[in-house]
Every structure is written in C-alpha cells, then in structure tokens.
Motif scaffolding. Structure first.
Motif, PDB file in Angstrom:
ATOM      1  N   CYS A 133     -11.787   3.139  -6.166  1.00 35.39           N
ATOM      2  CA  CYS A 133     -10.312   3.345  -6.084  1.00 35.39           C
ATOM      3  C   CYS A 133     -10.063   4.206  -4.687  1.00 35.39           C
ATOM      4  O   CYS A 133     -10.294   5.390  -4.631  1.00 35.39           O
ATOM      5  CB  CYS A 133      -9.841   4.347  -7.161  1.00 35.39           C
ATOM      6  N   TYR A 186      -5.583   4.639  -4.979  1.00 34.16           N
ATOM      7  CA  TYR A 186      -5.166   4.708  -6.066  1.00 34.16           C
ATOM      8  C   TYR A 186      -5.646   5.080  -7.127  1.00 34.16           C
ATOM      9  O   TYR A 186      -6.492   4.127  -7.866  1.00 34.16           O
ATOM     10  CB  TYR A 186      -3.929   3.467  -6.571  1.00 34.16           C
ATOM     11  N   PHE A 193      -6.423   3.101 -11.060  1.00 37.47           N
ATOM     12  CA  PHE A 193      -7.013   2.243 -11.400  1.00 37.47           C
ATOM     13  C   PHE A 193      -8.363   2.598 -12.314  1.00 37.47           C
ATOM     14  O   PHE A 193      -8.888   1.946 -13.233  1.00 37.47           O
ATOM     15  CB  PHE A 193      -7.458   1.470 -10.347  1.00 37.47           C
ATOM     16  N   GLY A 208     -10.976  -0.791 -10.050  1.00 34.83           N
ATOM     17  CA  GLY A 208     -10.697  -0.517  -8.523  1.00 34.83           C
ATOM     18  C   GLY A 208      -9.403  -0.905  -8.076  1.00 34.83           C
ATOM     19  O   GLY A 208      -8.807  -2.068  -8.182  1.00 34.83           O
ATOM     20  N   ASP A 209      -9.172  -0.346  -7.008  1.00 34.28           N
ATOM     21  CA  ASP A 209      -7.775  -0.939  -6.368  1.00 34.28           C
ATOM     22  C   ASP A 209      -8.236  -2.097  -4.919  1.00 34.28           C
ATOM     23  O   ASP A 209      -7.547  -2.754  -4.580  1.00 34.28           O
ATOM     24  CB  ASP A 209      -6.991   0.147  -5.619  1.00 34.28           C
TER      25      ASP A 209
END
Length: 338
Positions: free
Chosen positions: A204, A207, A210, A216-217
């Motif tokens: 992440c 952000y 997530f 994960g982003d």
C-alpha cells in the motif's frame, strides 16, 4: 434475419456500455430487457432506447420467454449463481470476468455449463478480442517470434478513478482477482501454457485503505510456466497519466509489444509544454472495439451453433491462479500452483 434477444444485467459504467453495444453496434443482437437495482437507470434506458422490459429482480427477468440470452455485468460474487439460473432457464450466457470470486463458486458454474451442452456460455475476457492482441496471437501461432519465453504485462488504473476503486474494495476480491486476472488470462493464452510456480509481492504505497482487506494498491507477480516460460505482471491503481495496459512477449526470434506507449490515438500535440500524446483515461475508451467484437463472437456462436474458444474452465483456472497469487502476496512466499 432473426435477432438474438438479450437481457442486460447490471447498468453500471461497464454495463451501460455493453447495453449500448447490444442495442446499437451488433446488428444481429437486440436489447430486449435490462435488469438493475436502480429503477431510475432502468427507466432511463427503457425510455431513451425503447427497451421493452425492465426488471429489478434477476429471477423474474430470466423467466421472460422472449429472451434468448443474458449478459451478466453484475457484482462478481453473483456471477456463478446467475449463470446457473440462466442456463437452467434455457438461456445462453455471456458473463463478465471473473467467473467467480472463489474456486468453489466456479465449480458450480462448470457443472451448470456441463449440464447444458446445447447452450452457449462465454466469458468476457475482452483482450482476447482486441484487434491488437488478436494480431499478436496470430503472429505467435505462426512462429513469427520463435518460441515465446517471457510475458510481461502492466495493467494500471488512473489515480483519478481511485474514489470508485475504494468504494468497491469490499467486493472486489482483491487486486489479483479484480485486475491482474486479465494478465493471468492473457499470459496463459499467449504462452499457451499454465503457470506452475509464482511469487507475488506489493504493498500500500499511496492508499493504506487497501491493507484493511489484505490487499495492495500496487502489486506484482513473477510466474514460471509448465513450458518453462516466464511471466511477469504488474497491477496498479495509481497511474498519474491515465489508463495504461501494456503487454510484451519475448521470443527466441523476436519481440511483440502491445501498447508499449499508452496513447489515446495517433495525434501528437505540440504546444508551449512541448510534444506529447494523450492517454486513454479508462478501459471503456481503450477497449471500445474489443467489447463490440466479443459481443459479436457471442452472437455468432449462438447463430452458428458453435462454442467460443474461451471456456468455463479458463474462468476457473484464472480465478484459482489469481487467488494463489493473492495468497503468495499475503504470505510473502514462493508457491506452487497445482
């Protein structure tokens, strides 16, 4: 000429595009019914496009005896149950990806498809119908790059769309199933092999929301295939420049690149900021023709009484691999894919 009368399920951003393609861009198809939770969307489509039937209940829609087929663009967790119900009602089915959000769900869909061999079932992995990917597949099959041994895929959503992504997080199944599944399918298709080992990483980076869903982003994975080919995929939610899908196939005698420089069209802009090309801003723009071509293939399969190349088993395999990669990401370890 008989038209295939279709019901569209889901009128979100992609669903409304599919509905428009049925109504106006494939001559042998007819948009006969729409189904959604939002009555205002149903009413708008019916009034503007002259669609005879509108429903807020899926079970009610599939009892409409005028329908030949349904196109599912509903939440991913509903796909398999809706597939089974539609096939049992005697309807052909075109379903958006993924097939299901768990392998158990996918097995339900498999049994439903096997139970109705007379009906057409097709999954909407649109890259298989994009003109550039179709051309690349043809070149690979003709041996133009020798033996392909590496697949590299980038799939990035623009950061400008992050609010919608965050709203959908709880239902997405994670970035591997929601986004990277396209590269999983494309790698299996273009390399003509199945992955046997994988290691997935990510985090992440922008952000932290997530992480609440063990996601994960931005995530990536390295895969080894049964034919010893390599596969690398990257899926991200924070591209600053726009929607970016990029694919490369490296072979013993050549290299193929699709969308290596993401661009909206062939126009170059020369102004006080220099020379630049604009980028597509979403998947609807980038894969506009692919969405039409996949719908055309589905309709042709019904009319010609044949089955599409992509099967329900591809859907199960893609879902399983995506969840294997999710597990590798969450546990931070190399895994074997059975």
């Amino acid at each position: 000429m008989k038209k295939i009368k279709m019901g569209m399920v889901g009128l979100g951003r992609l669903g409304i595009q599919h509905a428009e393609n049925i109504a106006f861009r494939v001559p042998q198809a007819e948009l006969t019914a729409v189904c959604a939770l939002e009555e205002d969307k149903i009413n708008e489509v019916q009034e503007n496009w002259g669609v005879p039937y509108g429903y807020t209940e899926y079970d009610e829609m599939i009892q409409n005896e005028e329908l030949d087929a349904v196109f599912l663009c509903s939440p991913s967790s509903l796909h398999c149950d809706q597939i089974e119900k539609a096939l049992d009602a005697g309807l052909h089915v075109l379903s958006e990806k993924p097939l299901g959000t768990t392998v158990e769900e996918c097995k339900v869909a498999e049994k439903a498809v096997e139970k109705h061999p007379d009906l057409v079932f097709m999954l909407a992995f649109m890259r298989r119908y994009d003109p550039s990917y179709v051309y690349a597949k043809k070149m690979i099959d003709e041996g133009k790059v020798g033996k392909p041994f590496l697949y590299r895929g980038y799939s990035q959503d623009p950061e400008s769309a992050i609010d919608g992504t965050l709203e959908y997080l709880a239902h997405s199944g994670g970035e591997f199933i929601d986004m990277a599944v396209h590269d999983i399918d494309a790698a299996r298709w273009l390399l003509d092999s199945e992955p046997k080992q994988a290691w997935a990483i990510g985090g992440c980076y922008a952000y932290p929301q997530f992480a609440e869903y063990d996601d994960g982003d931005n995530v990536s994975a390295l895969m080894k295939f049964e034919n010893d080919a390599m596969g690398f995929l990257f899926a991200g939610r924070t591209a600053p420049h726009g929607y970016n899908v990029e694919t490369e196939i490296i072979g013993t005698e050549g290299i193929l690149r699709i969308g290596s420089v993401p661009q909206k069209n062939l126009v170059e802009i020369l102004d006080q900021d220099g020379v630049r090309k604009e980028c597509s801003q979403d998947f609807l723009e980038r894969f506009d023709q692919a969405y039409v071509d996949e719908l055309q293939e589905f309709v042709d399969c019904i009319i010609e009484d044949r089955k599409p190349d992509i099967t329900v088993y591809d859907g199960t395999k893609n879902t399983k691999i995506a969840y294997d990669l999710t597990g590798s990401f969450q546990e931070n370890k190399l895994i074997d894919i059975e």
